[in-house]
Motif scaffolding. Structure first.
Motif, PDB file in Angstrom:
ATOM      1  N   LEU A   5       0.906  -1.108   0.137  1.00 51.07           N
ATOM      2  CA  LEU A   5       0.064  -0.098  -0.010  1.00 51.07           C
ATOM      3  C   LEU A   5       0.664   1.415  -0.008  1.00 51.07           C
ATOM      4  O   LEU A   5       0.283   2.263   0.367  1.00 51.07           O
ATOM      5  N   GLU A   6       2.013   1.243  -0.324  1.00 53.59           N
ATOM      6  CA  GLU A   6       2.994   2.404  -0.517  1.00 53.59           C
ATOM      7  C   GLU A   6       2.841   2.678  -2.024  1.00 53.59           C
ATOM      8  O   GLU A   6       2.764   2.295  -2.827  1.00 53.59           O
ATOM      9  N   GLY A   7       3.008   4.202  -2.050  1.00 48.92           N
ATOM     10  CA  GLY A   7       3.021   4.838  -3.354  1.00 48.92           C
ATOM     11  C   GLY A   7       4.092   4.549  -4.335  1.00 48.92           C
ATOM     12  O   GLY A   7       5.104   4.001  -3.665  1.00 48.92           O
ATOM     13  N   PRO A   8       4.314   5.029  -5.554  1.00 51.66           N
ATOM     14  CA  PRO A   8       3.267   5.676  -6.244  1.00 51.66           C
ATOM     15  C   PRO A   8       2.013   4.942  -6.414  1.00 51.66           C
ATOM     16  O   PRO A   8       2.078   3.844  -6.498  1.00 51.66           O
ATOM     17  N   PHE A   9       0.868   5.529  -6.921  1.00 52.54           N
ATOM     18  CA  PHE A   9      -0.296   5.032  -7.158  1.00 52.54           C
ATOM     19  C   PHE A   9      -0.983   5.452  -8.495  1.00 52.54           C
ATOM     20  O   PHE A   9      -2.085   5.942  -8.637  1.00 52.54           O
ATOM     21  N   PRO A  10      -0.241   5.026  -9.603  1.00 52.99           N
ATOM     22  CA  PRO A  10      -0.517   5.187 -11.043  1.00 52.99           C
ATOM     23  C   PRO A  10      -1.723   4.348 -11.393  1.00 52.99           C
ATOM     24  O   PRO A  10      -1.874   3.385 -10.654  1.00 52.99           O
ATOM     25  N   GLU A  11      -2.548   4.789 -12.190  1.00 50.06           N
ATOM     26  CA  GLU A  11      -3.590   4.075 -12.858  1.00 50.06           C
ATOM     27  C   GLU A  11      -3.272   2.792 -13.419  1.00 50.06           C
ATOM     28  O   GLU A  11      -2.346   2.878 -14.242  1.00 50.06           O
ATOM     29  N   GLY A  12      -3.435   1.625 -13.042  1.00 50.42           N
ATOM     30  CA  GLY A  12      -3.087   0.591 -13.512  1.00 50.42           C
ATOM     31  C   GLY A  12      -4.249  -0.294 -14.262  1.00 50.42           C
ATOM     32  O   GLY A  12      -5.148   0.250 -14.339  1.00 50.42           O
ATOM     33  N   SER A  13      -3.630  -1.265 -15.121  1.00 52.23           N
ATOM     34  CA  SER A  13      -4.630  -2.203 -15.659  1.00 52.23           C
ATOM     35  C   SER A  13      -5.459  -3.167 -14.598  1.00 52.23           C
ATOM     36  O   SER A  13      -4.913  -3.453 -13.790  1.00 52.23           O
ATOM     37  N   GLU A  14      -6.460  -4.022 -14.884  1.00 50.39           N
ATOM     38  CA  GLU A  14      -6.984  -4.879 -14.315  1.00 50.39           C
ATOM     39  C   GLU A  14      -6.091  -5.993 -14.056  1.00 50.39           C
ATOM     40  O   GLU A  14      -6.106  -6.695 -12.865  1.00 50.39           O
ATOM     41  N   LEU A  42      -4.979   0.447  -5.414  1.00 53.13           N
ATOM     42  CA  LEU A  42      -5.582   1.817  -4.712  1.00 53.13           C
ATOM     43  C   LEU A  42      -4.622   2.005  -3.396  1.00 53.13           C
ATOM     44  O   LEU A  42      -4.136   1.195  -2.915  1.00 53.13           O
ATOM     45  N   PRO A  43      -4.963   3.234  -3.125  1.00 48.26           N
ATOM     46  CA  PRO A  43      -3.904   3.578  -1.755  1.00 48.26           C
ATOM     47  C   PRO A  43      -4.670   3.431  -0.393  1.00 48.26           C
ATOM     48  O   PRO A  43      -4.417   3.436   0.390  1.00 48.26           O
ATOM     49  N   PHE A  44      -5.883   2.722  -0.585  1.00 47.03           N
ATOM     50  CA  PHE A  44      -6.827   2.482   0.373  1.00 47.03           C
ATOM     51  C   PHE A  44      -6.678   0.844   0.852  1.00 47.03           C
ATOM     52  O   PHE A  44      -6.616  -0.022  -0.056  1.00 47.03           O
ATOM     53  N   GLY A  78     -16.475  10.184  -6.115  1.00 48.97           N
ATOM     54  CA  GLY A  78     -15.091  11.117  -5.459  1.00 48.97           C
ATOM     55  C   GLY A  78     -13.721  10.454  -5.962  1.00 48.97           C
ATOM     56  O   GLY A  78     -13.791  10.065  -6.938  1.00 48.97           O
ATOM     57  N   ASP A  79     -13.349  10.360  -4.944  1.00 47.96           N
ATOM     58  CA  ASP A  79     -11.984   9.672  -5.001  1.00 47.96           C
ATOM     59  C   ASP A  79     -11.641   8.147  -4.988  1.00 47.96           C
ATOM     60  O   ASP A  79     -10.641   7.617  -4.986  1.00 47.96           O
ATOM     61  N   VAL A  80     -12.981   7.705  -4.872  1.00 46.73           N
ATOM     62  CA  VAL A  80     -13.060   6.104  -5.320  1.00 46.73           C
ATOM     63  C   VAL A  80     -13.663   5.677  -6.351  1.00 46.73           C
ATOM     64  O   VAL A  80     -14.647   6.172  -6.598  1.00 46.73           O
TER      65      VAL A  80
END
Length: 231
Positions: free
Chosen positions: A88-97, A103-105, A148-150
């Motif tokens: 759960l550490e960053g970075p969090f670029p948009e990934g593929s399925e 996610l950061p959550f 929102g951010d979800v």
């Protein structure tokens, strides 16, 4: 705000949906008169209506009748909900399925944020007609609801996964009350062995389902929880 028991919350849902949700036995039935471990009351009501839209009552119990909300509540309150085993550490670029969870959550944060945001975006969900609830969840699955951010699709995927797990997992984990899921698919459960029946191909096994700790004379041999997680 007052805190209600899980039985009161889920039975209250039955009234708003004009449906009969008789109390169902489940792994943690002794906790029915206590508050939820993780979920707030409004979140539990919304979650129950969403799960029951995914697995409605027919010849078998609905998701909430089968203890799915209890299962999810316990999962989110425990190691799974806290992201055990997830990076759960960053970075969090948009990934593929195909890249899996990006996610950061934690799963618990994803579900809480998602439920709160969905409740605000669709305030009439629990009171809506079945077809309207189905349409709302379809749009959620298609990433067509602003949370929102979800990410809506990620929230739906987590909801769908947990609902299925709660309905079909061994009752020792809090769901699949009275083996509802196993009876639905004809799964006999955790019997020790089947040597006397092994040659009978394509014939249903004639015994009722039994879980890991099955106790036909008690409450299914399911674990007694004596310590609640606070917060």
């Amino acid at each position: 705000m007052p805190t209600y028991s899980r039985r009161a919350v889920l039975n209250g849902l039955a009234a708003t949906m004009a449906a009969s949700l008789a109390p169902a036995r489940h792994a943690f039935a002794q906790l029915d008169d206590r508050a939820f471990f993780f979920l707030a009351d409004t979140q539990a009501r919304l979650l129950a209506s969403m799960c029951d839209t995914l697995i409605p009552k027919d010849d078998f119990p609905s998701a909430s009748e089968a203890g799915v909300v209890d299962f999810i509540d316990l999962q989110l309150a425990g190691p799974y909900g806290q992201g055990e085993g997830l990076y759960l550490e960053g970075p969090f670029p948009e990934g593929s399925e195909s890249q899996g969870y990006q996610l950061p959550f934690t799963p618990a944060e994803l579900m809480r944020r998602g439920l709160n945001a969905f409740g605000e975006a669709e305030p009439g969900f629990a009171d809506g007609e079945e077809s309207r609830r189905e349409d709302m969840l379809t749009r959620l699955s298609e990433d067509d609801v602003d949370l929102g951010d979800v990410p809506a699709r990620a929230f739906f995927d987590e909801l769908w996964q947990l609902t299925n797990q709660g309905y079909f997992a061994d009752p020792i984990y809090g769901g699949n009350s009275d083996y509802a899921g196993w009876r639905m698919v004809g799964f006999p459960g955790a019997h020790a062995y089947y040597p006397s029946f092994v040659a009978n191909h394509n014939v249903p096994y004639p015994q009722p389902p039994m879980g890991i700790n099955h106790d036909p004379g008690g409450d299914g041999g399911l674990p007694r929880v004596t310590k609640r997680q606070e917060g």
